[in-house]
Design a protein around this motif. Sequence first.
Motif, PDB file in Angstrom:
ATOM      1  N   UNK A  26       1.108  -1.222  -0.294  1.00 60.05           N
ATOM      2  CA  UNK A  26       0.128  -0.576  -0.379  1.00 60.05           C
ATOM      3  C   UNK A  26       0.871   1.216  -0.088  1.00 60.05           C
ATOM      4  N   UNK A  27       2.158   0.736   0.870  1.00 56.92           N
ATOM      5  CA  UNK A  27       2.591   2.292   0.808  1.00 56.92           C
ATOM      6  C   UNK A  27       3.511   2.320  -0.654  1.00 56.92           C
ATOM      7  N   UNK A  28       3.820   1.467  -1.195  1.00 56.58           N
ATOM      8  CA  UNK A  28       4.532   1.572  -2.085  1.00 56.58           C
ATOM      9  C   UNK A  28       3.450   2.417  -3.528  1.00 56.58           C
ATOM     10  N   UNK A  29       2.122   1.750  -2.956  1.00 55.93           N
ATOM     11  CA  UNK A  29       1.072   2.480  -4.725  1.00 55.93           C
ATOM     12  C   UNK A  29       1.394   3.994  -4.473  1.00 55.93           C
ATOM     13  N   UNK A  30       0.916   4.206  -2.964  1.00 57.38           N
ATOM     14  CA  UNK A  30       0.858   5.545  -2.492  1.00 57.38           C
ATOM     15  C   UNK A  30       1.727   6.171  -3.513  1.00 57.38           C
ATOM     16  N   UNK A  31       3.082   5.602  -2.894  1.00 56.70           N
ATOM     17  CA  UNK A  31       4.445   6.700  -3.226  1.00 56.70           C
ATOM     18  C   UNK A  31       4.207   7.056  -5.416  1.00 56.70           C
ATOM     19  N   UNK A  32       3.988   5.548  -5.563  1.00 57.19           N
ATOM     20  CA  UNK A  32       4.223   5.803  -6.998  1.00 57.19           C
ATOM     21  C   UNK A  32       3.055   6.660  -7.738  1.00 57.19           C
ATOM     22  N   UNK A  33       1.652   6.506  -6.909  1.00 60.17           N
ATOM     23  CA  UNK A  33       0.536   7.590  -6.733  1.00 60.17           C
ATOM     24  C   UNK A  33       1.040   8.787  -6.715  1.00 60.17           C
ATOM     25  N   UNK A  34       1.310   9.265  -5.864  1.00 55.85           N
ATOM     26  CA  UNK A  34       2.831  10.913  -5.265  1.00 55.85           C
ATOM     27  C   UNK A  34       2.884  11.379  -6.894  1.00 55.85           C
TER      28      UNK A  34
END
Length: 85
Positions: free
Chosen positions: A47-55
């Motif tokens: 989830x954190x990785x996806x949040x970083x990619x989205x940001x």
Amino acid sequence: MGAHRRAEGLPHAAGRHSAGSGAARPAHRSARARLNAFLADERAATSIEYALIASIVSIAIVTAVTSIGGTLTGWAWDVVAGFNQ
């Protein structure tokens, strides 16, 4: 309609057993065991990785739109100036 199946013991989406299955974890574990379990749990890492990619993607979009917006504004004022001559 088929045989009735009990819900107890059936895993839910995360793969854990339902509350009444008797497969619950022991209530008392040492602090070291809880810490080791916490450090080994990788579910939140995705989830954190996806949040970083989205940001990062959103920052790129904002940067692109900002630069294109400035270019379009200049172009629009040039068109207005051409009509006012």
